[in-house]
Structures are given as structure tokens and as C-alpha cells.
Design a protein around this motif. Structure first.
Motif, PDB file in Angstrom:
ATOM      1  N   THR A 202       9.481   3.794  -0.524  1.00 55.64           N
ATOM      2  CA  THR A 202       9.151   4.975  -1.312  1.00 55.64           C
ATOM      3  C   THR A 202       9.707   4.760  -2.720  1.00 55.64           C
ATOM      4  O   THR A 202      10.779   4.173  -2.888  1.00 55.64           O
ATOM      5  N   GLY A 203       8.994   5.224  -3.691  1.00 52.21           N
ATOM      6  CA  GLY A 203       9.490   5.114  -5.059  1.00 52.21           C
ATOM      7  C   GLY A 203       9.297   3.733  -5.632  1.00 52.21           C
ATOM      8  O   GLY A 203       8.336   3.458  -6.353  1.00 52.21           O
ATOM      9  N   THR A 204      10.230   2.831  -5.349  1.00 52.75           N
ATOM     10  CA  THR A 204      10.134   1.449  -5.808  1.00 52.75           C
ATOM     11  C   THR A 204      10.321   0.512  -4.632  1.00 52.75           C
ATOM     12  O   THR A 204      10.814   0.894  -3.574  1.00 52.75           O
TER      13      THR A 204
ATOM     14  N   TRP B   3       0.862  -1.168   0.000  1.00 52.09           N
ATOM     15  CA  TRP B   3       0.000   0.000   0.000  1.00 52.09           C
ATOM     16  C   TRP B   3       0.907   1.228   0.000  1.00 52.09           C
ATOM     17  O   TRP B   3       2.126   1.099   0.165  1.00 52.09           O
ATOM     18  N   PRO B   4       0.372   2.418  -0.232  1.00 54.33           N
ATOM     19  CA  PRO B   4       1.226   3.608  -0.307  1.00 54.33           C
ATOM     20  C   PRO B   4       2.085   3.763   0.954  1.00 54.33           C
ATOM     21  O   PRO B   4       1.561   3.925   2.056  1.00 54.33           O
ATOM     22  N   GLY B   5       3.384   3.648   0.778  1.00 56.09           N
ATOM     23  CA  GLY B   5       4.321   3.834   1.883  1.00 56.09           C
ATOM     24  C   GLY B   5       4.604   2.610   2.712  1.00 56.09           C
ATOM     25  O   GLY B   5       5.487   2.626   3.565  1.00 56.09           O
TER      26      GLY B   5
END
Length: 654
Positions: A635-637, A561-563
């Protein structure tokens, strides 16, 4: 076996866990395989039987099929009219004196009963008198699920009858029990090929341990005699143990402990004459049992009782006890005058301290008299204690020394705070002692481990190393150091501040030396292992390359999930020999950070991660697997690691 102590304030103890950096190698050593427990008694309550269990009072104890932890039956205790009533089982024919047993039972309230707290205890009867030893303290139980109560017990007395029982701390709810076991792990012999602590520290100060009767029998007694020069009776000299009823003194337990020390050439610290806990209610009540209120008459009555008690207790032991914790935990740094608002203070002001020290000096003129407290490394408390001792000594009150309890943890306090604690009292010219030291592996009440992680045991060892380094630097000011317990099999921290297994002492539950022991004796031996075997780099640059290993690693992100994300790592032993412990290393390439890991221990420094086995999955047979899971941030990948090394050798990736 009950030990009641106070816990340092949560705000001071709750600190983020930091693994201390050290020049000492901290790689994992292979774990020895634990001996299998021997079950001497099991009760499953199948086949419509009570399995020998009975009622303690007028309640009903009978087989039941209304609930079962396993199988189809349990034992139901109903019609209880007192909280102490509950199912009991005679153990005398199954228990040997001096052997440590594990007692385990599953408990559940009957359907419809409100939540309660249950506990598991042992009753021992001798000469017509009963005594009660708590095995597992108050534990929340409900009608919705089974709760396991597990604790250990050593029979250290000659008895006519011995029984285990389950009760509630209040109320009379009907309750089920199921799957009771009484077992023991065959004791390992005490190590005789390692240095004795008392000899290693002889040039600095005596080393002591707090004990109860179980530590004076069997292998525990052997360990105690070998390593310690003094003992502190943990509970046997407190007021509720020596004079539970006015004018009726009980000294059997204390006599046995002091006698053991005397017979073995060990010094004794007397603990404690005045404390706001474990003081019977009658001390602060009038002749009708009503609580006293502040008045000249109440003051005189309480001080007279204190005078008589000290004369009786201190006078009984004479010069066999050379040091007394006369007053215990009298400071409250949140009060303007620094004094705890106990019933002692409420009814007598400072006069209870003046009386206690002066009477103790009169009865034992050569004994050293101490005021003892916890958190004395905290500046506010330290300064208030300093002011009290200064005031009392200026009045001629014979305070000879200050005791620093040092109930600490792997992350607190700092070495600087500890050093300042000792140096603060130097100008007063008083003796100082470390009186109740232990180092919890926990830093807050939310943590719990089924077994102490190896990394925390290493950190604990470094903490013992550093703290004893402070004590040794001040050996001209510290006259003794006492640890609060003999070994991890019996520690008050198993039930305070919450019920969980702690490991705060120098010897483990099998009475074997821990890394913490080596932290004091020889820090270079804190969990040493040889460096992993490596092959020269094929490029000829001299940088090592891991040799191939008989292992495979499967890495999978199971949720993202995001983060944040969740992942699993499966280690497969592809060799023909079992692993007895393991340490898996990898590096993240995209800045990922592990925030929580289960089924193992971990350490992350930058991108580098090291995961070690838990106590239950260190052995991985040929073809078998061990799984760990973790939560992390990204973060990012969120790419997968490129390589995994098992104990220094490269694994294939599945």
C-alpha cells in the motif's frame, strides 16, 4: 502394504498455518548432501522394444511411437478387457529383500480415451499364491499429458516371482507408459549415538510403532528394535487380512509380525477386531451373497460370525497380544446417540459391541480391551465416546480402556484440547492410550511440498514436544503411546487425503532422527546452530553489524498491480566455496507482506523476512545462483529492501 484409515474432518483440520513461537533457537542448520540414487533398472522403450515388459492378461503390449514422454517411443497397452490388465515387468532378479526401492513410471492414456485413474503395484508370488502390494494409489490420468507415478517398496517376504505392473481402477482404456526406473538410495546406518526413545520414555510409558512386514527386515528392523518397546500390526490383524473368505483364515502376515515382536521382547497391540472399514462384504451378506436386511435372523447370523472370528483370531495369539483394539471408530458425533450408522449398527444395534468385548474377554481374560477412535480431542466426539463407554461399563461390558488415535497436524489441535481429552475419561477409571499418533506437515488438502520445508519440520518438532509434554504430565493415566509408522519413507499420509509426500513421523526417509525426535528426547537440540559471527559496531555503541559475505542479491519487482505485486530474488555465490544451505534475511520498509513464495521457505514477522532454501537449491556452487519468487501485498509505496544478509553476513546488492 496397503493402509486404509479415516481422515479427521476437513473443517477441523483446515487451519491457517501458524509458526509457533519458542525460546528454542530455530536457525537453519547446514543440510547434508543426499546420496545419489542407484538405478538398477530403466525402461525407455526406444528402438522398437518392450524392454522386457509383458501383458498381465489377454491385452496387447507393444512399442509405440504415437506418444513419448522422452525420446520417440513408449509402450502401449491396448485391447484391455479388464481394469487389472496392463503392462508388467519382472523384478525378481533386480530386487534385494529388505532394501527400499523407488519405482517411477510415466503414464498417459491413448488418444481419444476418457479420463481414468491409474495405479502402480507389485505382485509377489510364493507357493502358488499371489499377493498384491500397492506402490502408488489411484491417480487421475488423461490423454492430454503424462503423469508420473512414484512410490517406494520394500520386499519383505521370500517369493518365487516378483513383478511391477500398471493398471486402472476401472474401465479398460488403452494406455501408454514410458521412462520406468527402479532405483534405491544406499541406506545410512541407523544412528547408535543418540538416545533410544524406549529408554528416554521408560519412566513414563512404553513407546510403540505401527508396522508391516517391511519394518521387520534390514535397517528398518534395526531402527525398530532400538527405539520402540511395542508394535501394532497396521493391517495384518484386520478382518480382510485374516478372514477374507468365510471360514478361510490367513495368518501368515500376522504371525510374522507377532513373532518378530515376541523374539525381540516387544509388546503387541492387536488392531482391530471390529471396524466399519476393511470388513469383507460376506460378513453382511446371506448365503447367496445378497446384502442382509435388518431382522432377527440377520442379527443372529452377523453376531455368530463375529463370535467365531474373534475366537479364532484372539485365541490364536493368546497372551502374546496383551492389548486389543476391540472396536474401532464407532462414534459419529453428528448422531443424536453418538453411534456410527455402520452395517454393524444397522444389523445389530449395540449388540455387536457387547458381543465383541464379552467374547474377547472370554478368550483372552488377561488382555486389556479398548475402544479406539479419532478426533477424541473434539468436545462433541469426546463426550459421545464418554457416554458410550459409561453405558457399556454400566452393563458389565468389559471395556478396559479408551484409545485416542491422535492423527493431527502442525497446527491442530491445541494443547488445551488435548489435555481436556485425557482428563475427560479420568472419572471412568479406564486406561488410556495414544494409539496412532502422527503429525502431518499439511493443514489442508491444497498444500504440497516436494520436500518438507525446514521451518515446518521445526514447527512439527515443537508440536511433538508439547503433545508429549501433555502425555508425560498424565503418565499415571496413559499406559502407552504409539506412532502410526516407523519412518517417513512409509506413511499412510502419502496418499490420504490426497497423493503427496508427507513427513509425519520421528525419523526421515533415510531412517535418521528428525527435529521431531529431538522434540521428545531433548528439545534444546531441535535443529541447533551457532549464532552468526558479527563484528562490533564501528560507532562503538555495541550493536552488532554483519560482516561482509561472498554473496550478491538481485531484487526485482516483475509485476505490480493495485494492492499486489510479484518479485524475484536472485542469490549469487561470489565466493570460492559452495554453499550447502542458505538463509537470506531482509526487512521491508513500506509494510509489504509476502503471501506466497516458491523455490524456498519463508517466515515473516512484521517487516522482517527470512527465506531459506528448498530441498533442491540448497547447494550453490561458486559463481552459481539460486532464485526464489514470491507474491506480496503493498500500500502506498513499494520500495526495495535496503540490505540483504546471508546467514548473518551482509551481501552486496546488484
Amino acid at each position: 502394504m496397503r493402509t486404509t484409515r479415516t481422515r479427521p474432518p476437513t473443517g477441523l483440520a483446515v487451519l491457517a498455518l501458524a509458526i509457533a513461537a519458542s525460546a528454542i533457537p530455530l536457525t537453519s542448520a547446514p543440510a547434508a548432501r543426499a546420496a545419489e540414487p542407484v538405478v538398477v533398472l530403466r525402461s525407455t522403450f526406444e528402438h522398437d522394444t518392450t524392454d522386457g515388459w509383458r501383458a498381465r492378461g489377454g491385452e496387447t503390449v507393444a512399442p509405440s511411437t504415437a506418444a513419448a514422454h522422452s525420446g520417440t517411443g513408449s509402450l502401449l497397452a491396448a485391447d484391455r478387457t479388464q481394469s487389472w490388465q496392463g503392462p508388467a515387468r519382472d523384478l525378481l532378479d533386480h530386487v534385494e529383500k529388505g532394501r527400499r526401492y523407488t519405482l517411477s513410471v510415466h503414464v498417459r492414456l491413448a488418444a481419444g480415451e476418457p479420463a481414468a485413474q491409474a495405479r502402480l503395484s507389485v505382485q509377489r508370488d510364493a507357493g502358488g499364491a499371489a499377493a498384491y502390494d500397492q506402490v502408488v494409489g489411484a491417480t487421475p490420468v488423461t490423454a492430454d499429458r503424462w503423469v508420473e507415478l512414484t512410490g517406494s517398496y520394500v520386499l519383505a517376504h521370500d517369493v518365487d516371482r516378483l513383478s511391477a505392473y500398471v493398471e486402472t481402477t476401472g474401465g479398460t482404456a488403452s494406455l501408454h507408459i514410458d521412462d520406468f526406473t527402479l532405483s534405491y538410495v544406499p541406506a545410512k546406518p541407523v544412528q547408535t549415538d543418540i538416545p533410544a526413545l524406549r529408554d528416554v520414555l521408560a519412566g513414563d510409558f512404553p513407546i510403540g510403532a505401527a508396522i508391516g512386514a517391511p519394518q521387520t527386515v534390514g535397517e528398518h528392523a534395526t531402527l525398530l528394535r532400538r527405539h520402540f518397546a511395542s508394535v501394532t500390526p497396521g493391517n495384518a490383524l484386520k478382518w480382510d487380512a485374516t478372514q477374507p473368505t468365510e471360514g478361510q483364515y490367513r495368518f501368515a502376515d500376522a504371525d510374522a509380525l507377532v513373532g518378530f515382536a515376541t523374539d525381540n521382547g516387544m509388546a503387541v497391540r492387536g488392531h482391530t477386531l471390529v471396524w466399519h472399514q476393511q470388513t469383507p462384504a460376506w460378513v453382511f451378506a446371506d448365503t447367496t451373497g445378497a446384502p442382509l436386511t435388518p431382522s432377527a435372523e440377520s442379527r443372529a447370523l452377523v453376531l455368530n460370525r463375529l463370535d467365531r472370528h474373534i475366537r479364532e483370531v484372539v485365541g490364536r495369539y493368546g497372551d502374546r497380544i496383551g492389548t486389543w483394539d476391540v472396536a474401532n471408530e464407532v462414534i459419529d458425533e453428528n448422531q443424536a446417540d453418538g453411534l456410527r450408522r455402520s452395517r454393524w449398527h444397522e444389523l445389530t444395534g449395540l449388540d455387536y459391541l457387547r458381543t465383541a468385548f464379552r467374547v474377547a474377554r472370554e478368550v483372552a481374560p488377561t488382555a486389556k480391551l479398548y475402544v479406539n477412535d479419532y478426533n477424541t480431542n473434539v468436545p462433541a466426539k469426546r463426550d459421545k465416546l464418554y457416554a458410550l463407554v459409561t453405558r457399556l461399563r454400566a452393563e458389565g461390558v468389559p471395556v478396559d480402556g479408551v484409545g485416542h488415535q491422535m492423527h493431527v497436524n502442525v497446527d491442530w489441535p491445541s494443547i488445551a484440547e488435548t489435555e481436556a481429552m485425557i482428563e475427560k475419561f479420568v472419572p471412568l477409571g479406564v486406561e488410556q492410550q495414544i494409539t496412532e499418533m502422527d503429525v502431518s506437515i499439511y493443514t489442508d488438502s491444497s498444500q504440497s511440498y516436494p520436500a518438507p520445508p525446514a521451518e515446518l519440520l521445526r514447527t512439527q518438532a515443537l508440536r511433538y514436544r508439547d503433545l508429549f509434554g501433555v502425555y508425560r504430565r498424565h503418565a499415571d493415566r496413559i499406559t502407552s503411546v504409539t506412532v502410526w509408522g516407523l519412518a517417513d519413507d512409509d506413511t499412510w499420509l502419502d496418499s490420504v487425503p490426497v497423493t503427496r509426500k508427507d513427513a509425519p513421523l520421528l525419523f526421515d526417509t533415510g531412517l535418521q532422527a528428525k527435529p521431531a525426535y529431538w522434540g521428545i528426547v531433548d528439545p534444546s537440540r531441535i535443529d541447533p546452530t551457532p549464532s552468526p559471527t558479527v563484528s562490533p559496531s564501528p560507532t562503538g555503541t555495541g550493536s552488532p553489524t554483519p560482516t561482509p559475505a561472498s554473496c550478491r542479491v538481485d531484487y526485482a519487482v516483475t509485476g505490480q498491480w493495485p494492492g499486489g505485486f510479484q518479485a524475484t530474488v536472485r542469490l549469487t555465490n561470489t565466493g570460492d566455496r559452495p554453499l550447502t544451505s542458505w538463509s537470506l534475511r531482509w526487512s521491508f520498509g513500506d509494510g509489504q507482506r509476502i503471501t506466497q513464495l516458491w523455490n524456498g521457505t519463508y517466515r515473516q514477522t512484521g517487516p522482517a523476512v527470512e527465506v531459506g532454501n528448498a530441498a533442491w537449491n540448497g547447494r550453490v556452487g561458486p559463481g552459481a545462483t539460486a532464485d526464489v519468487g514470491f507474491l506480496g501485498t503493498w500500500t502506498g509505496t513499494n520500495g526495495r529492501p535496503a540490505a540483504f544478509d546471508l546467514d548473518g553476513a551482509r551481501c552486496t546488492i546488484g
